[in-house]
Design a protein around this motif. Structure first.
Motif, PDB file in Angstrom:
ATOM      1  N   TRP A 207      28.663  37.537  42.815  1.00  0.00           N
ATOM      2  CA  TRP A 207      30.111  37.446  43.063  1.00  0.00           C
ATOM      3  C   TRP A 207      30.817  38.714  42.593  1.00  0.00           C
ATOM      4  O   TRP A 207      31.700  39.234  43.267  1.00  0.00           O
ATOM      5  CB  TRP A 207      30.704  36.244  42.333  1.00  0.00           C
ATOM      6  CG  TRP A 207      30.125  34.924  42.756  1.00  0.00           C
ATOM      7  CD1 TRP A 207      29.442  34.657  43.915  1.00  0.00           C
ATOM      8  CD2 TRP A 207      30.158  33.707  42.016  1.00  0.00           C
ATOM      9  NE1 TRP A 207      29.055  33.349  43.947  1.00  0.00           N
ATOM     10  CE2 TRP A 207      29.479  32.730  42.794  1.00  0.00           C
ATOM     11  CE3 TRP A 207      30.682  33.327  40.787  1.00  0.00           C
ATOM     12  CZ2 TRP A 207      29.329  31.406  42.364  1.00  0.00           C
ATOM     13  CZ3 TRP A 207      30.539  32.004  40.363  1.00  0.00           C
ATOM     14  CH2 TRP A 207      29.862  31.077  41.142  1.00  0.00           C
ATOM     15  N   ILE A 208      30.410  39.203  41.423  1.00  0.00           N
ATOM     16  CA  ILE A 208      31.034  40.409  40.871  1.00  0.00           C
ATOM     17  C   ILE A 208      30.691  41.621  41.741  1.00  0.00           C
ATOM     18  O   ILE A 208      31.547  42.430  42.080  1.00  0.00           O
ATOM     19  CB  ILE A 208      30.584  40.620  39.417  1.00  0.00           C
ATOM     20  CG1 ILE A 208      31.064  39.456  38.539  1.00  0.00           C
ATOM     21  CG2 ILE A 208      31.116  41.950  38.875  1.00  0.00           C
ATOM     22  CD1 ILE A 208      30.407  39.401  37.179  1.00  0.00           C
ATOM     23  N   ALA A 209      29.423  41.731  42.108  1.00  0.00           N
ATOM     24  CA  ALA A 209      28.964  42.890  42.881  1.00  0.00           C
ATOM     25  C   ALA A 209      29.574  42.938  44.275  1.00  0.00           C
ATOM     26  O   ALA A 209      29.686  44.013  44.870  1.00  0.00           O
ATOM     27  CB  ALA A 209      27.442  42.884  42.977  1.00  0.00           C
ATOM     28  N   THR A 210      29.975  41.783  44.802  1.00  0.00           N
ATOM     29  CA  THR A 210      30.550  41.744  46.153  1.00  0.00           C
ATOM     30  C   THR A 210      32.063  41.509  46.145  1.00  0.00           C
ATOM     31  O   THR A 210      32.655  41.342  47.203  1.00  0.00           O
ATOM     32  CB  THR A 210      29.890  40.631  46.987  1.00  0.00           C
ATOM     33  OG1 THR A 210      30.067  39.377  46.316  1.00  0.00           O
ATOM     34  CG2 THR A 210      28.405  40.901  47.173  1.00  0.00           C
ATOM     35  N   ARG A 211      32.659  41.479  44.966  1.00  0.00           N
ATOM     36  CA  ARG A 211      34.105  41.234  44.823  1.00  0.00           C
ATOM     37  C   ARG A 211      34.495  39.961  45.580  1.00  0.00           C
ATOM     38  O   ARG A 211      35.338  39.945  46.478  1.00  0.00           O
ATOM     39  CB  ARG A 211      34.910  42.433  45.334  1.00  0.00           C
ATOM     40  CG  ARG A 211      36.281  42.588  44.682  1.00  0.00           C
ATOM     41  CD  ARG A 211      37.036  43.795  45.212  1.00  0.00           C
ATOM     42  NE  ARG A 211      38.257  44.008  44.444  1.00  0.00           N
ATOM     43  CZ  ARG A 211      38.379  44.886  43.445  1.00  0.00           C
ATOM     44  NH1 ARG A 211      37.351  45.637  43.101  1.00  0.00           N
ATOM     45  NH2 ARG A 211      39.518  45.004  42.787  1.00  0.00           N
ATOM     46  N   SER A 212      33.892  38.887  45.170  1.00  0.00           N
ATOM     47  CA  SER A 212      33.966  37.622  45.893  1.00  0.00           C
ATOM     48  C   SER A 212      35.327  36.944  45.778  1.00  0.00           C
ATOM     49  O   SER A 212      36.040  37.079  44.788  1.00  0.00           O
ATOM     50  CB  SER A 212      32.876  36.688  45.335  1.00  0.00           C
ATOM     51  OG  SER A 212      32.978  35.398  45.870  1.00  0.00           O
ATOM     52  N   SER A 213      35.642  36.168  46.809  1.00  0.00           N
ATOM     53  CA  SER A 213      36.832  35.315  46.818  1.00  0.00           C
ATOM     54  C   SER A 213      36.387  33.871  47.001  1.00  0.00           C
ATOM     55  O   SER A 213      35.539  33.584  47.848  1.00  0.00           O
ATOM     56  CB  SER A 213      37.776  35.718  47.951  1.00  0.00           C
ATOM     57  OG  SER A 213      38.898  34.875  47.987  1.00  0.00           O
TER      58      SER A 213
END
Length: 250
Positions: free
Chosen positions: A32-38
């Motif tokens: 989630w952090i690595a992909t800047r998740s929503s």
């Protein structure tokens, strides 16, 4: 740690991260952090960049430790460089995140609109009036019909006939909204949303549609993988547009 594992540990202690991307059951906190998740309820809990407070990254040149600070005015933030970096700068090995107590109440409801335009106007007003919802999901006519068919419920044909009789035909759109918080907060937010939507021709259909959506909200990755095995490629692509472009985006 995967989404379900993380929530299981937190909820056993009365807390939640509240981050529910569609890939929740497959994906991890580091991902989630690595992909800047929503997440599906980021309107309440915040996107992952608002939840990620610090951690450690292993890079080809060594470790980078990002300590947690309540706030900073020190210029460029290394955390921002890591968010959405997709692993290019290193591997995230630990993370500190902001969590919340479990809400006292949470509800998901459905509202049908005769058209995309009416639904979009209602959603815009809800946002601009800052009604404290946790989620707003408006589907265009095609996605609305797909959602209803994939629910597999026996009542769909009866509901379809009833909706058409009162003017909700082929262009109808479904809004699923969530309200989360203490009981009084949930009651007030629900009433505000219903009032705004009715002024735009919205038909409130209660929790049944909302509960059906919640139960199936993480099923799409499984359907996607099954279709891939049959030679059909599908995926979700997200974008952000200004309100002025919403009408044409349907």
């Amino acid at each position: 740690v995967t989404g379900p594992e993380l929530e299981q540990v937190l909820q056993a202690r009365g807390y939640t991260l509240g981050h529910y991307p569609q890939s929740h059951e497959y994906s991890t906190l580091g991902g989630w952090i690595a992909t800047r998740s929503s997440g599906q309820q980021s309107y309440r809990y915040g996107r992952i960049e608002q939840l990620f407070a610090g951690g450690q990254v292993e890079t080809p040149r060594g470790s980078i430790v990002m300590p947690h600070f309540p706030a900073s005015a020190a210029g460029p933030d290394i955390r921002e460089m890591m968010l959405g970096s997709e692993g290019r700068l290193g591997v995230i090995t630990s993370a500190r995140v902001r969590i919340r107590r479990l809400p006292e109440a949470e509800e998901f409801h459905g509202i049908f609109f005769p058209s995309w335009e009416q639904g979009a106007k209602a959603v815009r007003q809800i946002c601009q009036e800052e009604v404290p919802v946790s989620m707003l999901r408006l589907s265009n006519p095609q996605e609305t019909e797909t959602t209803l068919v994939l629910s597999g419920k026996a009542w769909i044909r009866t509901a379809d006939k009833g909706l058409r009789l009162i003017g909700y035909g082929d262009q109808r759109c479904l809004l699923v909204f969530g309200v989360t918080g203490n009981t009084a907060h949930v009651r007030l937010a629900r009433a505000q949303v219903i009032s705004i939507c009715r002024r735009q021709g919205g038909l409130f259909v209660g929790e049944f549609v909302g509960r059906t959506w919640k139960k199936a909200r993480f099923y799409s990755p499984y359907l996607r993988n099954t279709l891939w095995e049959q030679g059909v490629a599908i995926d979700t692509v997200e974008t952000a547009i200004p309100w002025a472009r919403v009408m044409e985006a349907s």
